[in-house]
Design an enzyme around this catalytic site. Structure first.
Site, short mmCIF file in Angstrom:
data_model
loop_
_atom_site.label_atom_id
_atom_site.label_comp_id
_atom_site.label_asym_id
_atom_site.label_seq_id
_atom_site.Cartn_x
_atom_site.Cartn_y
_atom_site.Cartn_z
N GLN A 54 0.94 -1.29 0.22
CA GLN A 54 -0.14 -0.12 -0.03
C GLN A 54 0.90 1.35 0.04
O GLN A 54 0.48 2.49 0.03
CB GLN A 54 -0.81 0.00 1.49
CG GLN A 54 -1.74 -1.47 1.26
CD GLN A 54 -2.27 -1.56 2.81
OE1 GLN A 54 -1.84 -0.87 3.67
NE2 GLN A 54 -3.47 -2.26 2.76
N HIS A 94 -0.60 -0.44 5.85
CA HIS A 94 -0.96 0.47 6.85
C HIS A 94 -0.17 1.81 7.09
O HIS A 94 0.32 2.07 8.42
CB HIS A 94 -1.22 -0.17 8.06
CG HIS A 94 -2.25 -1.52 7.95
ND1 HIS A 94 -2.90 -1.95 9.19
CD2 HIS A 94 -2.89 -1.66 6.77
CE1 HIS A 94 -3.73 -2.59 8.65
NE2 HIS A 94 -3.78 -2.54 7.32
N GLU A 137 -14.35 3.34 10.77
CA GLU A 137 -14.69 4.27 11.78
C GLU A 137 -14.57 5.80 11.30
O GLU A 137 -13.54 5.81 10.58
CB GLU A 137 -14.00 4.17 13.24
CG GLU A 137 -14.02 2.97 13.92
CD GLU A 137 -12.99 2.89 15.14
OE1 GLU A 137 -12.27 3.93 15.25
OE2 GLU A 137 -12.92 2.01 15.76
N TYR A 177 -8.22 6.48 20.86
CA TYR A 177 -9.00 5.86 20.06
C TYR A 177 -9.47 4.32 19.82
O TYR A 177 -10.37 3.76 19.13
CB TYR A 177 -9.08 6.52 18.65
CG TYR A 177 -9.57 7.86 18.58
CD1 TYR A 177 -10.83 8.38 18.50
CD2 TYR A 177 -8.61 9.09 19.23
CE1 TYR A 177 -11.14 9.73 18.93
CE2 TYR A 177 -8.71 10.24 19.41
CZ TYR A 177 -10.10 10.63 19.30
OH TYR A 177 -10.41 11.92 19.61
N TYR A 223 -9.18 -11.06 9.89
CA TYR A 223 -9.63 -11.88 8.83
C TYR A 223 -9.78 -13.25 8.72
O TYR A 223 -10.44 -13.80 7.99
CB TYR A 223 -8.60 -11.32 7.86
CG TYR A 223 -8.45 -9.56 7.63
CD1 TYR A 223 -9.54 -9.26 6.79
CD2 TYR A 223 -7.55 -8.95 7.93
CE1 TYR A 223 -9.53 -7.73 6.63
CE2 TYR A 223 -7.19 -7.57 7.84
CZ TYR A 223 -8.40 -7.01 7.10
OH TYR A 223 -8.28 -5.75 6.97
CA LIG Z 1 -11.42 3.18 17.38
#
Ligand SMILES: [Ca+2]
Length: 381
Positions: free
Chosen positions: A91, A157, A250, A260, A271
């Protein structure tokens, strides 16, 4: 109303010619007929778009490492020189682009990108800035202002999005490099939002400044992989979105110093169908819970608040791109809650990587494909 529509039409034609009515494809939506114009095609996995002032067009990043100008009439420039070497792995590559809030004076362009560790086996996210030459062919004096350390990604990521707030602070929303526990480790920059001065120096009033073994860049933590961020134009607060694992994408409203939750709190599962090993549940004490959550992941990327007058049907809506679901998501807000969701443009069968509101009040989308496109989306008036 008629007058406003007229002004919008004039602005739109000043920005991108008046051709959309003739060439646009149209699709049904709850708020009216959507018009979709291809501004330019042939983009290699485009990742982000930023609007140049004075109708000079746009800057677009392509993940393999090119930054290009798209002219107002849809011409694609050669790659701009002076862009850093990026690590094109999984990515990773060239990611977000944002202009300085003082661009008219300083011509600074900010980029995020994946950079390799010296051994070339792992990488992390970095950010830097350079001055765009007047002829828009070069970034001059490009300097790295931020890097994720340690470098833990093998290709996953990296996040990432850049947002300036109203006071000129620079926020970078990051990923956890697919190393789950690091999102809770305050001595690492994985899974964080960082707050910096535009030159990369660290403000003294960041929440963790002066604490032992804690990175002073950190503004918030416990994030998984954030690929959308925007400043709420009505409140001035930073909103970001992040990919959950299987489920649990989210939207978060970012507060100073808050946790968070990832991976100790998540609405998703692994997964392999098993619970996330570190998770203690969906709701965990001490964790700031998502403003909005999708229990089934659309795989969200990009985010734009709609505050233009051009299409009043979209007033106070939030638009989010979706990669796996291959749609543009429209969210209606009321009293700061999401009260309705509509999924648009599924007919295109395209991974939507970025969504922005243009200066003409149209939405601009990038499709993340080998031959990606920049699309201009409006409503037939
Ligand atoms: Ca969260």
């Amino acid at each position: 109303m008629i007058r406003k529509t007229l002004i919008a039409a004039v602005c739109a034609s000043a920005f991108f010619g008046a051709s959309w009515q003739a060439s646009a494809a149209t699709y049904k939506s709850e708020e009216g007929t959507l018009t979709v114009d291809e501004v330019v095609g042939g983009l290699q996995h485009p990742w982000a778009v930023a609007f140049l002032p004075e109708g000079k067009g746009m800057l677009v990043t392509e993940r393999p490492g090119s930054l290009r100008v798209v002219s107002p009439d849809g011409k694609l420039s050669a790659p701009i020189s002076g862009v850093p070497q990026v690590w094109v792995q999984g990515q990773g590559g060239l990611l977000d682009v944002e202009l300085s809030p003082d661009f008219a004076k300083d011509r600074m362009v900010y980029l995020t990108y994946a950079e390799a560790a010296p051994d070339g086996k792992t990488g992390g996210t970095a950010a830097g800035r350079g001055r765009l030459s007047q002829d828009m062919t070069r970034l001059e004096g490009f300097t790295r202002i931020f890097q994720q350390q340690p470098k833990l990604s093998v290709g996953n990521h990296f996040g990432s999005r850049i947002v300036f707030d109203r006071d000129g602070y620079l926020f970078i929303a990051l990923g956890e490099n697919n190393n789950r526990p690091t999102a809770q480790d305050l001595d690492k920059l994985q899974g964080k939002i960082v707050r910096l001065y535009p030159d990369g120096s660290i403000p003294d009033d960041n929440p963790f400044v002066g604490q032992k073994n804690v990175r002073p860049e950190i503004w918030s933590y416990g994030h998984r992989n954030q690929q959308g961020a925007a400043l709420n134009p009505w409140t001035g607060t930073l909103w970001t979105n992040e990919h959950g694992p299987m489920g649990g994408d989210e939207i978060n409203i970012i507060e100073r110093g808050a946790n968070y939750g990832w991976p100790i709190s998540t609405f998703g599962i692994d997964y392999n169908g098993q619970p996330i090993p570190e998770s203690k549940g969906k709701i965990v004490e001490g964790v700031t819970h998502p403003f909005h959550v999708w229990e089934k992941s659309p795989a969200i990327s990009g985010m734009a608040f709609y505050d233009a007058d051009t299409f009043q049907q979209w007033d106070h809506n939030v638009f989010v791109g979706a990669l796996a679901a291959q749609v543009l998501i429209r969210l209606e807000l009321k009293d700061d809650k999401v009260v309705h969701e509509e999924r648009l443009l599924g007919e295109l069968k395209s991974r939507i990587r970025d969504v922005r509101q243009g200066p003409d009040g149209y939405l601009y989308l990038l499709t993340d494909e080998e031959h990606g496109k920049l699309l201009k989306v409006g409503l037939a008036q």
